[in-house]
Design a protein around this motif. Structure first.
Motif, PDB file in Angstrom:
ATOM      1  N   GLU A 427     -41.267 -13.829  -1.750  1.00  0.00           N
ATOM      2  CA  GLU A 427     -39.999 -13.444  -1.125  1.00  0.00           C
ATOM      3  C   GLU A 427     -39.434 -12.127  -1.673  1.00  0.00           C
ATOM      4  O   GLU A 427     -38.271 -11.815  -1.450  1.00  0.00           O
ATOM      5  N   LEU A 428     -40.279 -11.367  -2.391  1.00  0.00           N
ATOM      6  CA  LEU A 428     -39.779 -10.145  -3.014  1.00  0.00           C
ATOM      7  C   LEU A 428     -39.376  -9.094  -1.963  1.00  0.00           C
ATOM      8  O   LEU A 428     -38.329  -8.464  -2.074  1.00  0.00           O
ATOM      9  N   ALA A 429     -40.181  -8.902  -0.961  1.00  0.00           N
ATOM     10  CA  ALA A 429     -39.865  -7.912   0.072  1.00  0.00           C
ATOM     11  C   ALA A 429     -38.597  -8.293   0.823  1.00  0.00           C
ATOM     12  O   ALA A 429     -37.748  -7.434   1.152  1.00  0.00           O
ATOM     13  N   ARG A 430     -38.461  -9.572   1.078  1.00  0.00           N
ATOM     14  CA  ARG A 430     -37.253 -10.020   1.794  1.00  0.00           C
ATOM     15  C   ARG A 430     -35.999  -9.803   0.965  1.00  0.00           C
ATOM     16  O   ARG A 430     -34.948  -9.371   1.475  1.00  0.00           O
ATOM     17  N   ALA A 431     -36.069 -10.062  -0.352  1.00  0.00           N
ATOM     18  CA  ALA A 431     -34.919  -9.855  -1.233  1.00  0.00           C
ATOM     19  C   ALA A 431     -34.558  -8.371  -1.313  1.00  0.00           C
ATOM     20  O   ALA A 431     -33.379  -7.987  -1.363  1.00  0.00           O
ATOM     21  N   LEU A 432     -35.603  -7.515  -1.327  1.00  0.00           N
ATOM     22  CA  LEU A 432     -35.342  -6.081  -1.344  1.00  0.00           C
ATOM     23  C   LEU A 432     -34.623  -5.625  -0.069  1.00  0.00           C
ATOM     24  O   LEU A 432     -33.694  -4.805  -0.107  1.00  0.00           O
ATOM     25  N   LEU A 433     -35.028  -6.109   1.064  1.00  0.00           N
ATOM     26  CA  LEU A 433     -34.390  -5.726   2.324  1.00  0.00           C
ATOM     27  C   LEU A 433     -32.937  -6.201   2.386  1.00  0.00           C
ATOM     28  O   LEU A 433     -32.062  -5.517   2.942  1.00  0.00           O
ATOM     29  N   ILE A 434     -32.691  -7.381   1.807  1.00  0.00           N
ATOM     30  CA  ILE A 434     -31.297  -7.859   1.780  1.00  0.00           C
ATOM     31  C   ILE A 434     -30.432  -6.941   0.916  1.00  0.00           C
ATOM     32  O   ILE A 434     -29.284  -6.602   1.259  1.00  0.00           O
ATOM     33  N   GLN A 435     -30.985  -6.464  -0.193  1.00  0.00           N
ATOM     34  CA  GLN A 435     -30.225  -5.558  -1.046  1.00  0.00           C
ATOM     35  C   GLN A 435     -29.999  -4.201  -0.362  1.00  0.00           C
ATOM     36  O   GLN A 435     -28.953  -3.574  -0.528  1.00  0.00           O
TER      37      GLN A 435
END
Length: 596
Positions: A427-435
């Motif tokens: 879920e790292l890419a998804r967390a980055l996009l949320i930030q």
């Protein structure tokens, strides 16, 4: 020949100039053509006086004669009484006007005499015209080479030059002031009789005037004795000043006839015209240099500079085949229009728009609230979906973004332990996009606040842009206002005019005290001179404060105080108390607010 008085100052000046130049042209013409009749120009001058100088029933707005108030009504009913009052007013007006001309020139010479020796030498060389400049420079260099005392000799000659003019003008002023004082006192004595029966009391008054003119002739006749052999005055002092004496009219009768009164009035007018002609010549020989003569070096430099500038402009004009001036005019026009648009029109339109609720009418800004709300809702949905998937449980719709952001950050920290693996399968890419979405929301919020700040300060920016034009307009308004008001004279409205009026009060107080001192010492002639100067100063004050006092509604009281200061029978202590009250009470004589 009937000669009538003239109450207007400009007409008197024209008459004096006509008399002066007619005598001058007559002498020159006679020297060129000896066979030409010597009295031809004199006849023309007399014809001018007859035809172009009618009776002036309106006198200048000055100090009135000490007559009862009911004498004014007589001037409207009896024609002879009206003529008597007119000639009496004309006597006083002419003497005051002649005193004013003498006083102006005398004050100038006194100011030069009070200066330093260097100032006197500068005046003798630089302020008497080109001829005096050349002669003075040659004399200065010649004496500097011969004996080395050039400055001392030139300073001594300047002192003699100035003192001679001061002596003559002072003597003229004293003679006219003494006549004015005796005339004013005599009118004050017989004022009631003149009001009751002017024709009857005019006989004794005319014999008194005849004696006053004789004294004036005797006092002025000694002026030629003041002239030294090496005098700097051109011409001679011995012009003929001959006053006509009163004709032999029967005084046993109770009242003069109309023809006798008319003849006596014409006699007075003839004497006044002779005095005006004499004083015009005397004052012209001792008057201060004109501004053109005093500042001839400045005017010469200005003329040379103007000539050079004109020649330079001619070289760049179409007359010489050049289009430089047209280009400069076009550029100046464009610069003026640009300045007007940038610093006048556009700032004023912006201020107008702001004052007319421009928040509703302006164009769309950089960032709107709707865009920020869309970004915020999208972030909220992204956080909600990520939190439900991560926790494995449903979250309410009103869950706070801060709590869900904590879940995202905790998951983000765990995913960073194996970044490459979690980037592909976690879920790292998804967390980055949320930030990134959160950063976008923060940027949009900051831009929205900045846009609101700029919109709120648009009127301030418009005012700052209009400040250059505002200061330029203010400077032009101040310059035009100062030019229109002419504040340097006592009749003005500003601070300098108030100071001049207060200085008139000071001069009146000094004259009253000098009069009392001479009277106590038994110096009758000096006391009469001071009283005549007092009447002259009161006339100046009367003329200076009349318009201002009428505007404030205090004219009647102030007018009565000025008239009381001229009454011969009032005590000096009472007059000084009146001057103190005038300085303290009347608005037109109070100091300006900046001086209080």
């Amino acid at each position: 020949m009937e000669v009538t008085p003239e109450g207007n100052e400009s007409s008197r000046d024209a008459k004096t100039l006509i008399s002066f130049y007619s005598n001058y042209l007559s002498n020159r013409f006679t020297s060129l053509f000896p066979s030409f009749p010597s009295n031809f120009l004199e006849k023309i001058s007399n014809l001018y006086r007859q035809t172009l100088l009618p009776i002036s029933t309106k006198r200048r707005a000055g100090l009135p004669l000490p007559l009862p108030s009911n004498s004014v009504n007589l001037t409207r009913t009896a024609s002879e009484a009206s003529r008597i009052y007119e000639v009496l007013n004309d006597i006083m007006d002419r003497f005051i006007l002649n005193l004013h001309k003498i006083q102006e020139n005398l004050q100038f010479w006194q100011s030069i005499a009070e200066g330093s020796n260097a100032r006197k030498v500068y005046f003798m060389i630089f302020e008497r015209g080109p001829r005096a400049f050349v002669n003075g420079s040659v004399q200065l260099m010649r004496e500097a080479v011969t004996d080395g005392s050039a400055m001392q000799n030139l300073s001594h000659s300047s002192s003699v030059y100035i003192s001679e003019r001061i002596a003559v003008l002072s003597s003229l002023r004293c003679s006219l002031a003494a006549f004015l004082a005796q005339f004013y006192v005599e009118i004050d004595k017989c004022g009631k009789k003149l009001a009751e029966d002017p024709e009857k009391s005019f006989s004794s008054l005319m014999h008194t005037l005849n004696g006053l003119f004789s004294k004036l002739d005797a006092s002025i006749g000694h002026l030629h004795a003041l002239r030294q052999n090496d005098s700097s005055i051109e011409g001679t002092y011995s012009f003929p000043l001959l006053f006509e004496t009163l004709p032999e009219i029967s005084q046993e009768e109770s009242q003069w006839t109309n023809s006798e009164i008319k003849e006596a009035i014409n006699l007075v007018c003839t004497n006044l015209q002779a005095l005006d002609s004499y004083l015009a010549l005397m004052v012209a020989k001792h008057q201060k240099p004109s501004n053109v003569t005093r500042y001839w070096i400045r005017y010469t430099c200005g003329a040379v500079g103007l000539s050079v500038c004109s020649f330079w402009l001619l070289r760049h004009s179409r007359l010489m085949g050049s289009s430089d001036i047209d280009i400069w005019i076009r550029e100046a026009k464009e610069s003026t229009v640009s300045f007007f648009n940038d610093h006048v029109e556009q700032p004023l339109l912006a201020i107008r728009d702001e004052l007319l609720d421009t928040f509703k009418k302006r164009q769309k800004g950089v960032m709107d609230m709707e865009e920020v709300k869309l970004t915020s809702d999208s972030l909220h949905r992204m956080l909600l979906a990520f939190s439900e998937q991560t926790k494995g449980e449903a979250f309410p719709e009103n869950a706070s973004d801060q709590e869900m952001l904590e879940i995202v950050m905790l998951r983000y920290e765990k995913e960073l332990v194996h970044p490459i693996q979690n980037l592909l399968h976690g879920e790292l890419a998804r967390a980055l996009l949320i930030q990134v979405q959160k950063l976008k929301l923060d940027i949009e919020m900051a831009m929205l606040e900045l846009d609101q700040i700029l919109r709120a300060n648009e009127i301030n920016f418009a005012i700052l842009a209009a400040l250059p034009a505002f200061f330029l307009s203010l400077g032009l308004i101040v310059a035009v206002r100062a030019w229109f008001r002419q504040d340097t004279k006592a009749e003005g409205r500003g601070r300098i005019a108030r100071i001049q009026r207060r200085l008139l009060i000071v001069e009146i107080e000094k004259t009253i005290m000098h009069y009392q001192a001479y009277f106590d010492q038994g110096l009758e002639n000096d006391a009469q001179c001071m009283f005549g100067l007092l009447i002259y100063c009161l006339d100046r004050l009367y003329h200076a404060v009349r318009r201002h006092a009428k505007a404030t509604g205090e004219w009647q009281c102030l007018k009565q105080d000025i008239i009381d200061l001229g009454r011969p029978g009032l005590q000096t202590s009472y007059k000084l108390s009146v001057t103190a009250r005038m300085e303290r009470v009347y608005d037109c004589l109070l100091p300006s607010l900046k001086r209080q």
